[in-house]
Design an enzyme around this catalytic site. Structure first.
Site, PDB file in Angstrom:
ATOM      1  CG  ASP A   1      -1.919  -1.041   1.207  1.00  0.00           C
ATOM      2  OD1 ASP A   1      -2.640  -1.171   2.112  1.00  0.00           O
ATOM      3  OD2 ASP A   1      -2.144  -1.754   0.136  1.00  0.00           O
TER       4      ASP A   1
ATOM      5  CD  GLU B   1       6.657  -1.460  -2.727  1.00  0.00           C
ATOM      6  OE1 GLU B   1       5.875  -2.430  -2.169  1.00  0.00           O
ATOM      7  OE2 GLU B   1       7.608  -1.605  -3.033  1.00  0.00           O
TER       8      GLU B   1
ATOM      9  CE  LYS C   1     -13.744   9.197  10.704  1.00  0.00           C
ATOM     10  NZ  LYS C   1     -14.885   8.341  10.958  1.00  0.00           N
TER      11      LYS C   1
ATOM     12  CD  GLU D   1     -13.373  -0.480   6.939  1.00  0.00           C
ATOM     13  OE1 GLU D   1     -14.154   0.226   6.670  1.00  0.00           O
ATOM     14  OE2 GLU D   1     -12.366  -0.825   6.398  1.00  0.00           O
TER      15      GLU D   1
ATOM     16  CB  CYS E   1      15.577 -35.566  14.259  1.00  0.00           C
ATOM     17  SG  CYS E   1      16.913 -36.751  14.564  1.00  0.00           S
TER      18      CYS E   1
ATOM     19  CE  LYS F   1      -3.184   3.449   5.034  1.00  0.00           C
ATOM     20  NZ  LYS F   1      -3.069   2.327   4.167  1.00  0.00           N
TER      21      LYS F   1
ATOM     22  CB  SER G   1     -11.154   7.022  -0.492  1.00  0.00           C
ATOM     23  OG  SER G   1      -9.921   6.431   0.078  1.00  0.00           O
ATOM     24  CG  LEU G   2     -10.485   8.517   5.134  1.00  0.00           C
ATOM     25  CD1 LEU G   2     -10.176   7.499   6.441  1.00  0.00           C
ATOM     26  CD2 LEU G   2     -10.935   9.868   5.517  1.00  0.00           C
TER      27      LEU G   2
ATOM     28  CD  GLU H   1     -13.626   7.714  14.219  1.00  0.00           C
ATOM     29  OE1 GLU H   1     -13.783   7.120  13.184  1.00  0.00           O
ATOM     30  OE2 GLU H   1     -14.533   8.785  14.576  1.00  0.00           O
TER      31      GLU H   1
ATOM     32  NE  ARG I   1     -14.260   3.067  -1.111  1.00  0.00           N
ATOM     33  CZ  ARG I   1     -13.646   4.006  -1.872  1.00  0.00           C
ATOM     34  NH1 ARG I   1     -14.275   5.246  -1.874  1.00  0.00           N
ATOM     35  NH2 ARG I   1     -12.606   3.702  -2.370  1.00  0.00           N
TER      36      ARG I   1
HETATM   37  S1  IVH Z   1     -14.063   7.577   7.652  1.00  0.00           S
HETATM   38  C1  IVH Z   1     -14.930  10.244   4.462  1.00  0.00           C
HETATM   39  N1  IVH Z   1     -13.382   5.953   9.905  1.00  0.00           N
HETATM   40  O1  IVH Z   1     -10.717   3.215   5.456  1.00  0.00           O
HETATM   41  C2  IVH Z   1     -14.782   9.263   5.651  1.00  0.00           C
HETATM   42  N2  IVH Z   1     -13.038   5.113   7.624  1.00  0.00           N
HETATM   43  O2  IVH Z   1      -8.885   4.303   3.510  1.00  0.00           O
HETATM   44  C3  IVH Z   1     -14.328   7.796   5.267  1.00  0.00           C
HETATM   45  N3  IVH Z   1     -11.825   2.831   7.628  1.00  0.00           N
HETATM   46  O3  IVH Z   1     -13.026   3.766   3.074  1.00  0.00           O
HETATM   47  C4  IVH Z   1     -14.195   6.884   6.029  1.00  0.00           C
HETATM   48  N4  IVH Z   1     -11.827   2.604   9.987  1.00  0.00           N
HETATM   49  O4  IVH Z   1     -13.542   1.729   4.650  1.00  0.00           O
HETATM   50  C5  IVH Z   1     -13.451   6.049   8.396  1.00  0.00           C
HETATM   51  N5  IVH Z   1     -12.756   4.840  11.647  1.00  0.00           N
HETATM   52  C6  IVH Z   1     -12.776   4.951  10.513  1.00  0.00           C
HETATM   53  C7  IVH Z   1     -12.594   3.883   9.747  1.00  0.00           C
HETATM   54  C8  IVH Z   1     -12.447   3.924   8.326  1.00  0.00           C
HETATM   55  C9  IVH Z   1     -11.744   2.108   8.736  1.00  0.00           C
HETATM   56  C10 IVH Z   1     -11.569   2.514   6.297  1.00  0.00           C
HETATM   57  C11 IVH Z   1     -12.883   2.669   5.320  1.00  0.00           C
HETATM   58  C12 IVH Z   1     -12.448   3.925   4.232  1.00  0.00           C
HETATM   59  C13 IVH Z   1     -10.882   3.383   4.372  1.00  0.00           C
HETATM   60  C14 IVH Z   1     -10.028   4.733   3.980  1.00  0.00           C
END
Ligand code: IVH
Length: 665
Positions: free
Chosen positions: A30, A32, A282, A167, A415, A306, A79-80, A110, A133
């Protein structure tokens, strides 16, 4: 950098997307991937006139690839953006504060659960839709499957209409259990909890889905501002509605709190029951989120942080054959050194030889390795074949050249040369002296190592030659300890029974239980050996099989052991030192278990030896394996499936330790 270079990068990222989303077999990590994707964005910002319409940056995610009905959602599932270190995170923080004209928002921190994103729609309290998604805007309707996921309420505690996101995941323990069952059933193993959860939710048959123990945690309320002014408060609300949320989410009111929280998570990560690949940070306040807005792909009010990668690829140089202290022969992979989450790794475990075959690994292969928590790194899969042929399991012990054996029903290679193999010397002596064997007080692991290192003990028989002056020569060994040890050895020799001696020798499959009836028949070691010498293998094996509980496999192990030349040297030495105790025939007592044969297995609350003794005092017999002659299987915790299956096959009653105690009165 030319436009052609740019287009080549577009193709490269597109190909990695395809491998990830369509084939589900990515070939780069991921980290890379993110590096390439970020490079692409940077070039496009610098050269807007170069941008290709087919660039992966032009859309969010990918089209759904399965046959599930499509659903178009009003609010895209974004996505993030990722950050990998403190500096990245600080840049995000500064950007947010600057955009908010200097206001410092409260952040929610979180766990980023490594699972599969899902959206749940409730209408008047009833679950009406579960959707993946997909490409963010258009997802797949997997409602039937989502309903199979534990923790997804079909009905809320109030008749609300609300859309939530979260999730779907599998715990590490449940994942391990599924793989164990698959291994026993000879099925291909799943790679990791995330793929398993994702694959399961996209199963066409919901009944199959029901067999996969998945869970969910919800982390976003769509249109949350309709219910609360902030995100964490909106999660409180949905929690009251019966939706699972994460109790580990925390609020941080400034940078110091935020970074302290992030640091706190680095060590907590492994304590969670599920895999997390990072944290999500967030902005809590919905009005502020609105002011910050989103880009085409990501919200500007959130970022993923990450954790350092635990999976990297490297080249496999060779397989080393390792002999454990108990003779288990295991493969160890020798790797080109790589860095995984801060440590340099150059060796990895491959579990066993079946795993070597399953992975099909050979010299020079590029392999994906993983380091999870305190666990030693392991090879997950081959990413690119090298020139070498696949490794074959060894046929002889690298230390003593004995032919290796595979125990019935076990994957491990062994053995069998317990007493003669130099690699097993420490383990053999330690076992011999241990509490349930000859019980030589004070002769533990550390001392055994010292004695062997100093050359004072070369086999178990040498223990009986140890003298006080010899021991005084050992580092940090005083007069009292030396005298005590010599006394303990003499005491153990006095107290030894043939049955204890027999099990202490460590013959494969001959433990305390089976040693008893064998000892009862032959009465002493010298007599057992004479009986062996008097016959050929067929004859002696047949004779041994007359003993209750002794089958062909055990009999063959005993025969091989007694005829082994290294073993004979040690056994001669034992006899010369007078270690040849005679067992008296035990009279069969009358008691509540007279005439009954029991097998004891699993972990009990009291030592196994004590339980056996109690059974024998009550007139019962203890056998080592379940057969049609068995009356009860006493099953402790972690009882193996093999024993339970055998009990079912032979109609043997399975009882608990408590039930046994009740039988004993
Ligand atoms: S918030 C716009 N909160 O990570 C906000 N995502 O790499 C989007 N994920 O697609 C998501 N734990 O599948 C959020 N506490 C968390 C999360 C989370 C895991 C996943 C989720 C998202 C991905 C993004």
């Amino acid at each position: 950098m030319t436009r052609d270079d740019y287009l080549a990068l577009v193709d490269e990222v597109t190909e990695h997307d395809r491998r990830y989303y369509v084939d589900a077999t990515p070939t780069i990590s991921d980290v890379e991937y993110d590096r390439l994707a970020k490079q692409l964005v940077a070039i496009e910002v610098a050269h807007p006139d170069w941008v290709a319409a087919w660039s992966p940056t032009r859309r969010v995610g990918h089209e759904p690839v399965s046959d599930f009905p499509k659903v178009t959602r009003p609010v895209a599932m974004l996505s993030l953006d990722n950050s990998y270190d403190e500096a990245d995170l600080r840049a995000f923080y500064d950007r947010v504060v600057k955009s908010l004209d200097g206001d410092v928002p409260v952040f929610s921190v979180e766990p980023k659960i490594d699972g599969f994103g899902i959206e749940l729609v409730y209408k008047e309290g009833l679950l009406t839709l579960g959707a993946t998604r997909g490409d963010g805007r258009i997802g797949e309707d997997v409602t039937a499957n989502v309903k199979m996921v534990r923790g997804v309420p079909l009905k809320l505690s109030e008749p609300r209409t609300i859309t939530v996101r979260g999730e779907i995941y599998m715990t590490k323990a449940e994942f391990a259990a599924i793989n164990k069952a698959r291994e026993e059933a000879g099925e291909e193993l799943f790679k990791n909890p995330r793929n398993t959860a994702a694959g399961s939710i996209k199963q066409q048959d919901p009944r199959e889905v029901a067999k996969r123990p998945m869970r969910t945690i919800l982390y976003e309320v769509v249109d949350g501002e309709r219910y609360a002014s902030g995100h964490l408060a909106s999660l409180e609300l949905i929690k009251r509605l019966g939706l699972p949320t994460n109790a580990k989410n925390t609020g941080a009111k400034d940078w110091d709190e935020l970074i302290a929280c992030v640091h706190g998570w680095q060590d907590q990560r492994d304590a969670l029951a599920y895999e997390v690949d990072g944290l999500v940070v967030k902005v809590d306040d919905f009005a502020m989120r609105g002011a910050l807005g989103t880009t085409a792909k990501f919200p500007r009010w959130a970022i993923a942080y990450k954790f350092p990668a635990r999976q990297v690829t490297t080249v496999l140089r060779d397989i080393e054959v390792n002999i454990g202290r108990t003779g288990t022969v295991t493969p160890v992979a020798l790797l080109d050194p790589v860095d995984i989450s801060g440590t340099t790794v150059s060796r990895a475990s491959v579990h066993n030889w079946d795993q070597v075959a399953r992975l099909g690994i050979g010299k020079g292969d590029r392999v994906l390795i993983q380091k999870a928590g305190e666990i030693i790194p392991e090879i997950l899969e081959v990413r690119e074949k090298g020139p070498g042929p696949a490794f074959e399991p060894p046929t002889e012990c690298p230390a003593c050249k004995s032919p290796l054996e595979r125990e019935e029903g076990r994957v491990a290679l062994m053995c069998p040369n317990r007493l003669g193999c130099p690699a097993q010397l420490l383990g053999a002596i330690e076992f011999f002296a241990s509490r349930h064997q000859l019980n030589i007080d004070g002769l533990g692991e550390k001392l055994v190592r010292q004695l062997v290192d100093e050359g004072l003990v070369k086999d178990v028989a040498d223990v009986f030659d140890l003298t006080v002056p010899q021991l005084l020569g050992l580092e940090r060994f005083g007069k009292t300890s030396a005298q005590n040890l010599v006394k303990a050895i003499a005491t153990a020799k006095e107290a030894a029974t043939f049955s204890r001696l027999l099990s202490a020798l460590g013959i494969t499959n001959v433990g305390n239980v089976l040693a008893k009836p064998i000892a009862q028949k032959y009465r002493r070691l010298s007599a057992l050996r004479a009986a062996c010498r008097a016959k050929d293998t067929d004859g002696f094996v047949a004779e041994l099989q007359e003993i209750e509980g002794v089958g062909e496999i055990v009999a063959l192990h005993v025969d091989t052991f007694l005829r082994d030349e290294h073993v004979c040297v040690v056994l001669d030495k034992l006899e010369q030192r007078g270690v040849d105790p005679v067992d008296h025939v035990i009279e069969i007592k009358e008691g509540p278990l007279t005439g009954k044969t029991l097998v004891v297995t699993g972990t009990l609350t009291q030592p196994r030896a004590d339980v056996q003794k109690k059974i024998e005092l009550a007139g019962g017999k203890v056998a080592g394996s379940v057969s049609k002659k068995t009356d009860y299987l006493v099953a402790g915790a972690d009882t193996g499936k093999t024993k339970l299956d055998a009990a079912q096959k032979h109609g043997v009653k399975v009882i608990s330790e408590d039930e046994l105690m009740a039988l004993l009165g």
